[in-house]
Design an enzyme around this catalytic site. Structure first.
Site, PDB file in Angstrom:
ATOM      1  N   HIS A 123      -3.229  -5.301  -9.552  1.00  0.00           N
ATOM      2  CA  HIS A 123      -4.336  -5.514  -8.626  1.00  0.00           C
ATOM      3  C   HIS A 123      -5.350  -4.365  -8.644  1.00  0.00           C
ATOM      4  CE1 HIS A 123      -1.617  -2.799  -6.742  1.00  0.00           C
ATOM      5  NE2 HIS A 123      -2.520  -2.504  -5.830  1.00  0.00           N
ATOM      6  N   ASP A 124      -5.087  -3.323  -9.411  1.00  0.00           N
ATOM      7  CA  ASP A 124      -6.009  -2.187  -9.508  1.00  0.00           C
ATOM      8  C   ASP A 124      -6.786  -2.175 -10.823  1.00  0.00           C
ATOM      9  OD1 ASP A 124      -5.168  -1.113  -7.061  1.00  0.00           O
ATOM     10  OD2 ASP A 124      -3.614   0.128  -8.003  1.00  0.00           O
ATOM     11  N   GLU A 180       5.418   3.595  -8.601  1.00  0.00           N
ATOM     12  CA  GLU A 180       4.082   3.770  -9.169  1.00  0.00           C
ATOM     13  C   GLU A 180       3.902   5.265  -9.353  1.00  0.00           C
ATOM     14  OE1 GLU A 180      -0.630   2.810  -8.419  1.00  0.00           O
ATOM     15  OE2 GLU A 180       0.588   3.591  -6.813  1.00  0.00           O
ATOM     16  N   ASP A 186       4.564   2.587  -3.704  1.00  0.00           N
ATOM     17  CA  ASP A 186       3.157   2.934  -3.890  1.00  0.00           C
ATOM     18  C   ASP A 186       2.903   4.444  -3.942  1.00  0.00           C
ATOM     19  OD1 ASP A 186       0.302   1.838  -3.738  1.00  0.00           O
ATOM     20  OD2 ASP A 186       0.267   3.294  -2.087  1.00  0.00           O
ATOM     21  N   ASP A 198       5.959  -4.084  -1.143  1.00  0.00           N
ATOM     22  CA  ASP A 198       5.220  -2.916  -1.590  1.00  0.00           C
ATOM     23  C   ASP A 198       5.429  -1.839  -0.529  1.00  0.00           C
ATOM     24  OD1 ASP A 198       3.203  -1.233  -2.720  1.00  0.00           O
ATOM     25  OD2 ASP A 198       2.238  -3.023  -3.528  1.00  0.00           O
TER      26      ASP A 198
END
Ligand code: TEU
Ligand code: CA
Length: 559
Positions: A328-329, A254, A197, A98
């Protein structure tokens, strides 16, 4: 259509803190991932995206990195990381790190030097402005994006996220070089690429204007001044040329809110990234103007237009997308789409299959393949996520009782996806032999890897079958490279589409309701061949199919 290995992959996201704890401290770690690689091989996936594991004060669970070159001790050591890379490569699994380079941690040595020496080169590595030059932008986690620079007279630094996550100043060429060096360092270690990210925030509007307030706090969303701003393309072009382009790697951006006109710049054949996540087809909640805790009503009829639209636009612009329903969000997919009493084997596998067979590379989030549900946290003080804690306060301030606020927060909390992976029916779901950092969900005795492996009709086996069909069956080519065409447009509660390649058609049909439905599958009495169903029997008479509640079928249609 250009063939690429990453288009043919199935990816799996690991949140390392919650995946598997190898040393009994209640926290998942890199050795834990190594121990469970065979589980993932068995599942059939061949790419892993791991959320951050570098040194971090863990204000945002590792998305606040204080050293891009060292593994945080709670996750293990650099030697463990090298062992993981090697073990994964041996098993044919590509690892994606990430890449968090919009911001770092306030504990990073760059920020520490920027604070301690106003004349240091690092002072310009951050976005720093005088007290009379600040804007009214609201950070993503609430409050102003500006925080007083410690030790300074009248200087403030900008943070799109928490104040412990100072934004990096991409306008500074030396900083950019440091970042490229770091990226190449890891690519040289043989990783498969990166999930990138919050990448749309790199460029700040250099005029730093105020915007009309859009909330009771008098502030305006930081997205107006910092998301997809003119000029970001120069940074992303340079980034790609200096790093990714020189490797056979995959990058997954993202990228919230990329305007249609820029989609192909972001991720066409020559885009900045191999793929970008599309976040447009989630079920609606109160994020547009309304408070986030408002659960909005929605219909399948309206919702399916979003997913059809997304697929249509992405193909038109030549964008390849990582299809995902969870990360994960987000809250768990079954809880977002269904009420508690509708959540069962059929609805869980149906929503999974609906997404899995879309055009793009499927991304499965850890525990999704088990049908893991939202957290069953009963005490608000247990929440760990910085955003959830803020939202809980916002709900209390809006006049909610603590019970109401807990309920509202549980609906959306990022902690929903972060509870420990459920491995067994034993203590702490087999995640650890010590008490985990976040409590295990109540349903772990029924939903866990061991129990589901032993049950041929489990959600886990269904996911395994889907993966096998896409990766290894005669339908591989069509499911990977086939076009997308929605069908049965006039049936409100059916979501269905064809994948089409070289005159062959595979159809995915979802009976998106808790009721039986008689579908005329083949009006012209075309023949079909069943490939997969989440019910044992598909009843059919001359092209008429009785679909069970939440049934999904995958069929080849012969003309
Ligand atoms: O998320 C970026 C982002 O915009 C999210 O904050 C998103 O809006 C929100 O989580 C939805 O609830 C990335 C990471 O995925 C997230 O975990 C980090 O907190 C964030 O960046 C900062 O690094
Ligand atoms: Ca551990």
């Amino acid at each position: 259509m250009n063939k690429k290995w990453w288009k043919e992959a199935v990816a799996y996201q690991i949140y390392p803190k919650s995946f598997y704890d190898s040393n009994a401290d209640g926290i998942g770690d890199l050795r834990g991932i190594i121990e469970k690689l065979d589980y993932l091989v068995d599942l059939g996936i061949n790419v892993i995206w791991i959320s951050p594991f570098f040194k971090s004060p863990m204000i945002d669970n590792g998305y606040d990195i204080s050293d891009y070159y060292s593994v945080d001790p709670i996750f293990g050591s650099n030697a463990d990381l090298e062992a993981l890379i090697e073990a994964a490569n041996q098993k044919g699994i590509k690892l994606l790190f990430d890449l968090v380079v919009n911001h770092c941690s306030d504990q990073h040595e760059w920020f520490q030097r920027a604070i301690s020496d106003p004349n240091s080169k690092e002072r310009d590595y951050f976005v720093i402005r005088k007290g009379n030059q600040l804007t009214n932008w609201r950070s993503i986690f609430g409050g102003s994006v500006w925080t007083k620079l410690p030790g300074s007279e009248d200087e403030y630094y900008m943070h799109v996220f928490a104040k412990e996550q100072p934004d990096l100043n991409w306008e500074n060429p030396e900083l950019r070089q440091e970042i490229y060096q770091m990226i190449n360092y890891w690519l040289d270690k043989g990783i498969g690429g990166f999930r990138v990210d919050a990448i749309v925030y790199l460029k700040k509007n250099q005029a730093f204007p105020d915007f009309p307030s859009d909330g009771p706090d008098g502030l305006a969303s930081v997205n107006l001044g910092s998301q997809n701003q003119a000029g970001i393309g120069e940074f992303l072009t340079e980034l790609k040329a200096a790093t990714f382009e020189n490797y056979d790697c995959v990058t997954v951006g993202e990228a919230f809110g990329v305007p249609q006109a820029q989609l192909s710049e972001y991720s066409g054949e020559n885009g900045y990234f191999s793929m970008i996540f599309d976040f447009t087809y989630d079920v609606p909640d109160g994020t547009n103007g309304e408070p986030w805790y408002v659960k909005k009503p929605w219909t399948v009829k309206d919702w399916k237009q979003k997913i059809y639209q997304s697929q249509k636009i992405l193909s038109e612009f030549g964008v390849w997308s990582p299809n995902h329903m969870e990360n994960h969000d987000s809250a768990r997919v079954v809880n977002r789409f269904f009420e508690a009493e509708q959540i069962n084997f059929a609805s869980t596998t149906m929503i999974g299959a609906l997404d899995f067979f879309l055009r793009g590379t499927p991304f499965i989030y850890q525990g999704q393949e088990l049908g893991m549900k939202n957290a069953t946290i009963k005490d608000p003080s247990i929440f760990d996520d910085i955003q959830t804690k803020d939202q809980y306060q916002v709900a209390l301030e809006a006049g909610f009782s603590s019970a109401e606020a807990l309920k509202a927060v549980l609906h959306r909390s990022r902690d929903n996806a972060r509870t420990p992976m459920q491995w067994t029916a034993g203590n702490y779901a087999g995640f650890s032999s010590a008490q985990p950092w976040l409590p295990v969900n109540d349903d772990y005795k029924e939903y866990n890897v061991t129990v589901e492996q032993a049950d041929a009709n489990s959600i886990l086996h269904f996911y395994q079958k889907m993966i096998e069909i896409r990766q290894k069956s005669a339908y591989r080519e069509i499911l990977i490279y086939g076009d997308f065409r929605p069908v049965y447009l006039d049936l409100d509660n059916v979501v269905a589409y064809d994948r089409h390649l070289n005159g062959k058609t595979v159809r995915v049909i979802c009976n998106f309701q808790n009721e039986l439905f008689n579908l005329e599958l083949c009006p012209q009495a075309e023949k079909y061949q069943l490939i997969l169903s989440n019910y044992e029997q598909v009843l059919s008479e001359a092209g008429l199919i009785k679909l069970n509640p939440y049934q999904v079928i995958l069929v080849e249609i012969f003309k």
